[in-house]
Design a protein around this motif. Sequence first.
Motif, short mmCIF file in Angstrom:
data_model
loop_
_atom_site.label_atom_id
_atom_site.label_comp_id
_atom_site.label_asym_id
_atom_site.label_seq_id
_atom_site.Cartn_x
_atom_site.Cartn_y
_atom_site.Cartn_z
N LEU A 72 11.15 25.84 2.70
CA LEU A 72 11.49 24.02 1.93
C LEU A 72 10.52 23.07 2.83
O LEU A 72 10.56 22.69 3.80
CB LEU A 72 12.41 23.64 1.22
CG LEU A 72 13.43 23.54 2.17
CD1 LEU A 72 13.40 22.10 2.53
CD2 LEU A 72 15.00 24.16 1.75
N ILE A 73 10.24 22.05 1.76
CA ILE A 73 9.88 20.32 2.58
C ILE A 73 11.20 20.07 3.27
O ILE A 73 11.93 20.11 3.07
CB ILE A 73 9.31 19.80 2.13
CG1 ILE A 73 8.04 20.79 1.32
CG2 ILE A 73 8.55 19.00 2.48
CD1 ILE A 73 7.35 19.52 0.47
N ALA A 74 11.12 20.22 4.50
CA ALA A 74 12.17 19.94 5.38
C ALA A 74 12.25 17.76 5.62
O ALA A 74 13.18 17.51 6.10
CB ALA A 74 12.95 20.52 6.83
N THR A 75 11.25 17.23 5.22
CA THR A 75 11.07 15.41 5.00
C THR A 75 11.15 14.97 4.17
O THR A 75 10.83 15.58 3.61
CB THR A 75 9.54 15.56 6.30
OG1 THR A 75 9.04 16.04 6.21
CG2 THR A 75 10.14 15.56 8.34
N ASN A 76 11.27 13.90 3.88
CA ASN A 76 10.65 12.46 3.06
C ASN A 76 9.32 12.68 2.81
O ASN A 76 8.97 11.72 3.10
CB ASN A 76 11.65 11.32 2.80
CG ASN A 76 12.38 12.30 2.72
OD1 ASN A 76 13.18 12.51 1.50
ND2 ASN A 76 13.92 11.43 3.20
N ALA A 77 8.92 14.18 2.90
CA ALA A 77 6.96 13.88 3.06
C ALA A 77 6.60 13.86 1.84
O ALA A 77 6.91 13.13 0.91
CB ALA A 77 6.57 14.95 3.66
N PRO A 78 5.17 13.55 2.29
CA PRO A 78 4.50 13.04 3.06
C PRO A 78 4.08 11.50 3.60
O PRO A 78 4.55 10.12 3.84
CB PRO A 78 2.60 13.62 3.22
CG PRO A 78 2.76 12.62 1.01
CD PRO A 78 4.14 12.87 0.98
N TRP A 88 0.92 14.30 7.49
CA TRP A 88 2.03 15.38 7.51
C TRP A 88 3.15 15.28 7.12
O TRP A 88 3.52 14.39 6.53
CB TRP A 88 2.25 15.00 9.49
CG TRP A 88 3.44 13.50 10.07
CD1 TRP A 88 2.55 12.48 9.86
CD2 TRP A 88 4.51 13.99 10.00
NE1 TRP A 88 3.43 11.25 10.26
CE2 TRP A 88 4.55 12.19 10.76
CE3 TRP A 88 5.20 14.38 9.89
CZ2 TRP A 88 6.26 11.92 10.73
CZ3 TRP A 88 6.74 14.93 10.52
CH2 TRP A 88 7.05 12.93 10.77
N ARG A 89 3.25 16.78 7.35
CA ARG A 89 4.76 16.47 7.32
C ARG A 89 6.19 18.04 7.40
O ARG A 89 4.95 19.00 8.54
CB ARG A 89 4.74 16.96 5.34
CG ARG A 89 4.17 18.55 5.29
CD ARG A 89 4.08 19.05 4.05
NE ARG A 89 3.20 19.58 3.51
CZ ARG A 89 2.30 20.17 1.98
NH1 ARG A 89 3.35 19.64 1.63
NH2 ARG A 89 1.75 21.45 1.65
N ILE A 90 6.38 18.60 7.51
CA ILE A 90 7.51 19.22 8.30
C ILE A 90 7.61 20.38 6.85
O ILE A 90 8.71 19.82 6.35
CB ILE A 90 8.84 19.37 9.59
CG1 ILE A 90 8.19 18.15 10.47
CG2 ILE A 90 9.42 20.37 9.84
CD1 ILE A 90 9.03 17.11 11.32
N LEU A 91 7.74 21.91 7.32
CA LEU A 91 8.58 22.37 6.41
C LEU A 91 9.64 23.50 6.91
O LEU A 91 9.53 23.57 8.35
CB LEU A 91 7.37 23.80 5.53
CG LEU A 91 6.43 23.23 5.56
CD1 LEU A 91 6.03 24.43 4.89
CD2 LEU A 91 6.71 22.50 3.83
N ALA A 92 10.71 23.97 6.76
CA ALA A 92 11.72 24.18 7.72
C ALA A 92 11.78 25.73 6.38
O ALA A 92 11.68 25.59 5.48
CB ALA A 92 13.20 23.64 6.89
N THR A 93 12.11 26.41 7.14
CA THR A 93 12.40 27.87 6.86
C THR A 93 13.41 28.79 7.20
O THR A 93 13.99 28.29 8.29
CB THR A 93 11.48 28.74 7.37
OG1 THR A 93 9.64 28.66 7.50
CG2 THR A 93 11.87 30.43 6.98
#
Length: 86
Positions: free
Chosen positions: A58-64, A47-52
Amino acid sequence: AAGETGYTVQVGYNDVFDPPLTLAVDLSSNVTAYAIGGLANGTEYFWRILATNSIGTLIATNAPFNFITPIKIAPAMSHRLRKRIL
């Protein structure tokens, strides 16, 4: 992200999030938690979180990140396992 207007939570079967994604849900910027349902038992997910914001996404976490759902044992099987352990 600074000035975020929303987030997208993505859950997939691999760490590059190739389709098909298990889940891709858009959330407003004030959401602080989201429960995911309908996942298969004993399966690894990423899982990951993208921020708009006004600039883009952009990817909002140190994903995945990853997790494995627990395996559910049927009650009859659970009883037999307990008897063997005891």
